[in-house]
Design a protein around this motif. Sequence first.
Motif, PDB file in Angstrom:
ATOM      1  N   ALA A 182       0.800  -1.232   0.000  1.00 24.75           N
ATOM      2  CA  ALA A 182       0.000   0.000   0.000  1.00 24.75           C
ATOM      3  C   ALA A 182       0.824   1.269   0.000  1.00 24.75           C
ATOM      4  O   ALA A 182       0.314   2.333  -0.366  1.00 24.75           O
ATOM      5  CB  ALA A 182      -0.925   0.002   1.219  1.00 24.75           C
ATOM      6  N   MET A 186      -1.365   4.040  -2.222  1.00 25.56           N
ATOM      7  CA  MET A 186      -2.642   3.694  -1.599  1.00 25.56           C
ATOM      8  C   MET A 186      -2.757   4.181  -0.164  1.00 25.56           C
ATOM      9  O   MET A 186      -3.850   4.514   0.297  1.00 25.56           O
ATOM     10  CB  MET A 186      -2.854   2.191  -1.659  1.00 25.56           C
ATOM     11  N   THR A 192      -1.531  -4.818   2.468  1.00 22.37           N
ATOM     12  CA  THR A 192      -1.237  -5.228   1.103  1.00 22.37           C
ATOM     13  C   THR A 192      -2.544  -5.521   0.382  1.00 22.37           C
ATOM     14  O   THR A 192      -3.387  -6.251   0.893  1.00 22.37           O
ATOM     15  CB  THR A 192      -0.365  -6.495   1.082  1.00 22.37           C
ATOM     16  N   LEU A 193      -2.706  -4.948  -0.792  1.00 21.38           N
ATOM     17  CA  LEU A 193      -3.902  -5.174  -1.600  1.00 21.38           C
ATOM     18  C   LEU A 193      -3.682  -6.339  -2.554  1.00 21.38           C
ATOM     19  O   LEU A 193      -2.653  -6.411  -3.225  1.00 21.38           O
ATOM     20  CB  LEU A 193      -4.229  -3.909  -2.400  1.00 21.38           C
ATOM     21  N   ALA A 235      -5.956   4.104   4.146  1.00 25.80           N
ATOM     22  CA  ALA A 235      -6.109   3.816   2.718  1.00 25.80           C
ATOM     23  C   ALA A 235      -7.496   4.228   2.235  1.00 25.80           C
ATOM     24  O   ALA A 235      -7.648   4.770   1.129  1.00 25.80           O
ATOM     25  CB  ALA A 235      -5.863   2.334   2.455  1.00 25.80           C
TER      26      ALA A 235
END
Length: 346
Positions: A182, A186, A192-193, A235
Amino acid sequence: MPSKKHNFGAGPCVLAPSVIHDSATAVKELDESGLSILEISHRSPEFSNIMLQTENLVRELLNVPDTYSVLFLQGGASMQFAMIPMNFLQEGQTAYYLDKGFFGRKAIAEAKVSGNIDVVYNYNTLVPKTAAYFHITSNNTIEGTQMSTFPKSMAPLVCDMSSDIFSRVIDVHDFDLIYAGAQKNMGPAGMTLVIAKNSFLDSIKNKVHAILDYRVYRENGSMYNTPPVFAIYSAMLNLRWLKSRGGVKFIQLENLAKAQLLYDEIDRNPLFFGLAEKQERSIMNVTFKMIDQEQEADFLKFVNERGIVGLAGYRTVGGFRASLYNALPYASVELLVQCMREYGNN
């Protein structure tokens, strides 16, 4: 209050002032709840709403189809280097990895622990349909290179987008799994995406520890264990800010303008030269050096005195690296260009 620095650092991203303000406010108290965002339960209605809003913003801004899952994990992109082969690389299969930079090589090293890897060096390599997957890195943060287009792969396509996600329009349909730490575009580090095609997740046959199994996160709404609450909240605020600016289409135009301004000065100014081939230049991480490299330390001192930080290049590359993430103002790039011109006139 001291003036805000112009942050060209490649690690934690620049955040919009409103995002920092609202995050700081929530640390004191979240929405008149009587609790800090640092204190609320991840099982509370308040956080369930935050998680839902964050997922919906990801889906809206990137136009993520319903056939894909949006997951929020921990461990950064480095954890994904291990999770991907552990889940998807079956015995007797080969996974293909594109090697165009430092982090691609880190992913390759981790994948070799799990099984058979074939390393390729050409964007246009034809990867066989029987491959477990084809792993690519969209933007090389250290080298300052970026893929302008993506391969049409017969094998499942997996992409590390840590340093350019949300910076330009992509077609999620082109990928079977996208992942991104991220802390570039982000939000703050800690989350973590992962965006994964459900049919790709359903194809997992390997026996994997629950904490490392994508399907477990999907089935538990990214809350198999305690998620990084503050990172997800920040985020969400950052994605709201991006939406308010006109979304990814708008920010792409702004990012292109920032990059063009700096590259034009690098190409014009006789003191500097770019490190990346012009056709591979990144709009996120601009790498360059001085013709007389003995002047580089003095130039860094020169810009630091004018409020510019984070410009030093990666330790193995040297020179300079200007990271132009979404929230970096155009005015910051204008100041850097002005410094480059003024230094040349000294």
